[in-house]
Design a protein around this motif. Structure first.
Motif, short mmCIF file in Angstrom:
data_model
loop_
_atom_site.label_atom_id
_atom_site.label_comp_id
_atom_site.label_asym_id
_atom_site.label_seq_id
_atom_site.Cartn_x
_atom_site.Cartn_y
_atom_site.Cartn_z
N LYS A 80 0.83 -1.21 0.00
CA LYS A 80 0.00 0.00 0.00
C LYS A 80 0.86 1.26 0.00
O LYS A 80 0.55 2.24 -0.67
CB LYS A 80 -0.93 -0.01 1.22
N LEU A 81 1.96 1.22 0.75
CA LEU A 81 2.85 2.37 0.79
C LEU A 81 3.47 2.63 -0.58
O LEU A 81 3.57 3.77 -1.04
CB LEU A 81 3.94 2.15 1.83
N VAL A 82 3.89 1.56 -1.24
CA VAL A 82 4.47 1.70 -2.58
C VAL A 82 3.43 2.23 -3.57
O VAL A 82 3.72 3.11 -4.41
CB VAL A 82 5.04 0.36 -3.06
N GLU A 83 2.22 1.72 -3.46
CA GLU A 83 1.15 2.15 -4.38
C GLU A 83 0.67 3.57 -4.10
O GLU A 83 -0.10 4.12 -4.88
CB GLU A 83 -0.03 1.18 -4.29
N SER A 84 1.15 4.18 -3.00
CA SER A 84 0.76 5.56 -2.70
C SER A 84 1.61 6.58 -3.46
O SER A 84 1.38 7.79 -3.33
CB SER A 84 0.90 5.82 -1.19
N MET A 85 2.57 6.12 -4.23
CA MET A 85 3.47 7.04 -4.94
C MET A 85 2.75 8.04 -5.85
O MET A 85 3.08 9.22 -5.85
CB MET A 85 4.51 6.25 -5.73
N PRO A 86 1.75 7.62 -6.66
CA PRO A 86 1.05 8.61 -7.49
C PRO A 86 0.43 9.74 -6.67
O PRO A 86 0.49 10.91 -7.06
CB PRO A 86 -0.02 7.78 -8.21
N GLU A 87 -0.11 9.41 -5.50
CA GLU A 87 -0.70 10.44 -4.64
C GLU A 87 0.37 11.35 -4.06
O GLU A 87 0.18 12.56 -3.96
CB GLU A 87 -1.50 9.78 -3.52
#
Length: 339
Positions: A318-325
């Motif tokens: 989840k932390l990695v997937e938060s990059m676009p935000e």
């Protein structure tokens, strides 16, 4: 404390009963209000023709609207440190001076809070522009793209000192109990370093060390912890490795090691720890370490390894997937700090 006002409907009934010939005592008994209230209702209707109270002006404001606008201007830039200084500057423009307590109350009513400053790295205009350029270059990457990046970082933990403020619930009489005290010592009891990374495949192996990080030690981390972790990822996945611009990361010996290991390194903007999602893990680890006291570096190393091994793999993803935000927030802040 004043009495509860009589409803205007009851006052109208009192006037109507008076016009019907009832005396004030009879009206008082029938409407369950005092005779004085009946008398006032009848008198007000005769004088004004109304049953309602006139609007009350209330207590005058200690700081008028113009003074409030001036107060807002004073609480800007470097004028935020002291309520006493703000009060002194404000009183120079007021006809009647106010106390510091009054100014604090008005500031709270306006939504201001007196809190500890958030610590962030200093950013020059050049740093901001570099951050914007980096975010613009990668703003079109999807969460699937970021899952293929191993985000890495080092952090330092202390035996007695925690990164986060430690708050507890206690009674006043309990303030000196052992479980209610954050113990300190000269040198903070010693420090331990940790290297770790996260990706869309979970957390990497961690390297915990007591010496200072340098190029030689970092090369050993790349050779063992990083390569071992990459070996657990399907070979068909093209992995990018992220590291910041710390001096040992950019040394010649490390550059040669990266070339020898054939690592594809993601370029990175300087002074951008807030863009690195692995930074969130350090705060989480620190909170877990605070749950149980430690008194030696050996105990700290064991606890760090234990907590790292128990890191939630779904959380890493989840932390990695938060990059676009994160990138969107950085662009919105024009390269400045964001939360």
């Amino acid at each position: 404390m004043g009495k509860k006002p009589v409803d205007s409907i009851v006052r109208a009934q009192a006037v109507a009963l008076s016009d019907a010939g009832l005396n004030q005592v009879e009206i008082s008994r029938q409407l369950h209000i005092s005779r004085h209230c009946v008398q006032n209702a009848i008198k007000k209707y005769k004088e004004t023709g109304q049953y309602n109270d006139f609007p009350r002006t209330g207590r005058p404001k200690k700081i008028p609207n113009r003074g409030i606008r001036h107060l807002k201007r004073l609480v800007k830039d470097d004028g935020r440190l002291s309520a006493a200084k703000i009060t002194s500057d404000l009183n120079a423009s007021l006809p009647k001076p106010v106390s510091t307590r009054t100014v604090r109350r008005y500031l709270r009513d306006l939504g201001y809070e007196y809190v500890v400053k958030i610590k962030k790295q200093w950013l020059s205009n050049k740093h901001r522009q570099q951050r914007v350029n980096w975010c613009t270059r990668y703003m079109h990457w999807t969460p699937e793209d970021w899952r293929k990046v191993i985000f890495s970082d080092e952090s330092t933990f202390y035996v007695l000192k925690r990164k986060n403020q430690c708050k507890i619930w206690r009674l006043e009489k309990e303030k000196l109990l052992p479980e209610c005290i954050q113990q300190t010592n000269t040198g903070d009891g010693g420090k331990v370093g940790i290297w770790g990374g996260i990706s869309g495949f979970g957390a990497t192996a961690a390297r915990i060390y007591m010496e200072n990080m340098d190029g030689k030690l970092y090369c050993d981390v790349l050779q063992h912890q990083l390569k071992h972790s990459m070996a657990q990822i399907p070979k068909t996945t093209k992995i990018l490795f992220q590291q910041d611009l710390a001096p040992w990361h950019t040394s010649n010996i490390v550059k040669e090691k990266i070339a020898k290991l054939r690592l594809d390194v993601l370029d990175w903007a300087p002074k951008s720890p807030d863009l690195n999602p692995v930074e969130m893990l350090w705060s989480i680890l620190d909170k877990k370490l605070a749950s149980k006291p430690m008194y030696s570096k050996a105990a700290l190393m064991d606890r760090l390894q234990e907590e790292w091994d128990n890191v939630d793999q779904d959380l890493c993803i989840k932390l990695v997937e938060s990059m676009p935000e994160r990138i969107r927030k950085c662009l919105k802040a024009k390269g400045g700090h964001f939360l």
